[in-house]
Design a protein around this motif. Structure first.
Motif, mmCIF file in Angstrom:
data_model
loop_
_atom_site.group_PDB
_atom_site.id
_atom_site.type_symbol
_atom_site.label_atom_id
_atom_site.label_comp_id
_atom_site.label_asym_id
_atom_site.label_seq_id
_atom_site.Cartn_x
_atom_site.Cartn_y
_atom_site.Cartn_z
ATOM 1 N N TRP A 36 -70.144 -39.350 0.919
ATOM 2 C CA TRP A 36 -69.051 -38.608 0.282
ATOM 3 C C TRP A 36 -67.905 -38.501 1.289
ATOM 4 C CZ3 TRP A 36 -68.489 -37.017 -4.688
ATOM 5 C CH2 TRP A 36 -69.630 -36.945 -5.487
ATOM 6 N N PHE A 37 -66.709 -38.711 0.789
ATOM 7 C CA PHE A 37 -65.484 -38.558 1.561
ATOM 8 C C PHE A 37 -64.548 -37.651 0.784
ATOM 9 C CE2 PHE A 37 -65.556 -41.831 4.966
ATOM 10 C CZ PHE A 37 -66.747 -42.445 4.643
ATOM 11 N N ARG A 38 -63.487 -37.211 1.446
ATOM 12 C CA ARG A 38 -62.464 -36.433 0.748
ATOM 13 C C ARG A 38 -61.096 -36.768 1.327
ATOM 14 N NH1 ARG A 38 -63.943 -30.299 2.899
ATOM 15 N NH2 ARG A 38 -63.259 -30.577 5.073
ATOM 16 N N GLN A 39 -60.085 -36.564 0.489
ATOM 17 C CA GLN A 39 -58.719 -36.838 0.916
ATOM 18 C C GLN A 39 -57.801 -35.762 0.367
ATOM 19 O OE1 GLN A 39 -57.283 -40.780 -0.050
ATOM 20 N NE2 GLN A 39 -55.746 -40.672 1.565
ATOM 21 N N ALA A 40 -57.198 -35.036 1.280
ATOM 22 C CA ALA A 40 -56.221 -34.006 0.916
ATOM 23 C C ALA A 40 -54.837 -34.633 0.878
ATOM 24 C CB ALA A 40 -56.277 -32.873 1.925
ATOM 25 N N PRO A 41 -53.895 -34.018 0.154
ATOM 26 C CA PRO A 41 -52.534 -34.567 0.067
ATOM 27 C C PRO A 41 -51.910 -34.749 1.444
ATOM 28 C CG PRO A 41 -52.839 -32.845 -1.557
ATOM 29 C CD PRO A 41 -54.066 -32.830 -0.697
ATOM 30 N N GLY A 42 -51.390 -35.933 1.696
ATOM 31 C CA GLY A 42 -50.726 -36.214 2.952
ATOM 32 C C GLY A 42 -51.637 -36.472 4.126
ATOM 33 N N LYS A 43 -52.944 -36.506 3.879
ATOM 34 C CA LYS A 43 -53.904 -36.720 4.955
ATOM 35 C C LYS A 43 -54.737 -37.974 4.691
ATOM 36 C CE LYS A 43 -54.355 -31.889 6.358
ATOM 37 N NZ LYS A 43 -55.311 -30.795 6.672
ATOM 38 N N GLU A 44 -55.369 -38.460 5.754
ATOM 39 C CA GLU A 44 -56.246 -39.607 5.615
ATOM 40 C C GLU A 44 -57.568 -39.194 4.983
ATOM 41 O OE1 GLU A 44 -54.670 -42.306 9.397
ATOM 42 O OE2 GLU A 44 -56.722 -41.532 9.361
ATOM 43 N N ARG A 45 -58.220 -40.185 4.385
ATOM 44 C CA ARG A 45 -59.534 -39.939 3.818
ATOM 45 C C ARG A 45 -60.514 -39.672 4.954
ATOM 46 N NH1 ARG A 45 -61.288 -43.699 -1.132
ATOM 47 N NH2 ARG A 45 -59.136 -43.042 -1.605
ATOM 48 N N GLU A 46 -61.326 -38.625 4.814
ATOM 49 C CA GLU A 46 -62.230 -38.257 5.882
ATOM 50 C C GLU A 46 -63.676 -38.174 5.394
ATOM 51 O OE1 GLU A 46 -61.416 -34.396 7.514
ATOM 52 O OE2 GLU A 46 -61.778 -33.362 5.622
#
Length: 124
Positions: A36-46
């Motif tokens: 599982w990964f996540r990506q917040a607005p303006g940030k890289e996928r982590e």
């Protein structure tokens, strides 16, 4: 080809919980590790969490350790992410993905198939 479909996202208050699901098809699910990964607005996928093919081993990012739990049901071709004690900084689009590697795989480039994502929004 592998198809991944996430679900379970939504709007939740600080401290609340959600359970995300990722349904897989097109490959022998029980033979592959999932992440599982996540990506917040303006940030890289982590990276968030990873589970090996049989569910015996899991690995978490420090930011979610103790709050999130990854699991899988190979009979249902589904991987889950239980999100507890949610914080505003957990707000992001959450993606599941497959990897041919087995352990502590945190780079997006080491994952080959991705779902479309599900939005999690934590309100304060």
């Amino acid at each position: 080809q592998v198809q991944l479909v996430e679900s379970g996202g939504g709007l939740v208050q600080v401290g609340g919980s959600l359970r995300l699901s990722c349904a897989a098809s097109g490959r022998t699910f029980s033979s592959i590790a999932m992440g599982w990964f996540r990506q917040a607005p303006g940030k890289e996928r982590e990276f968030v969490a990873q589970i090996n093919n049989n569910g015996a081993s899991t690995y978490y990012a420090d930011s979610v350790k103790g709050r999130f739990t990854i699991s899988r049901d190979n009979a249902k071709n589904t991987v889950y992410l239980q999100l507890n004690s949610l914080k505003p900084e957990d707000t992001a689009v959450y993606y599941c993905a497959t990897t041919v590697y087995t352990w502590k795989v945190v780079a997006t480039t080491d994952y080959d198939y991705w779902g479309q994502g599900t939005q999690v929004t934590v309100s304060s």
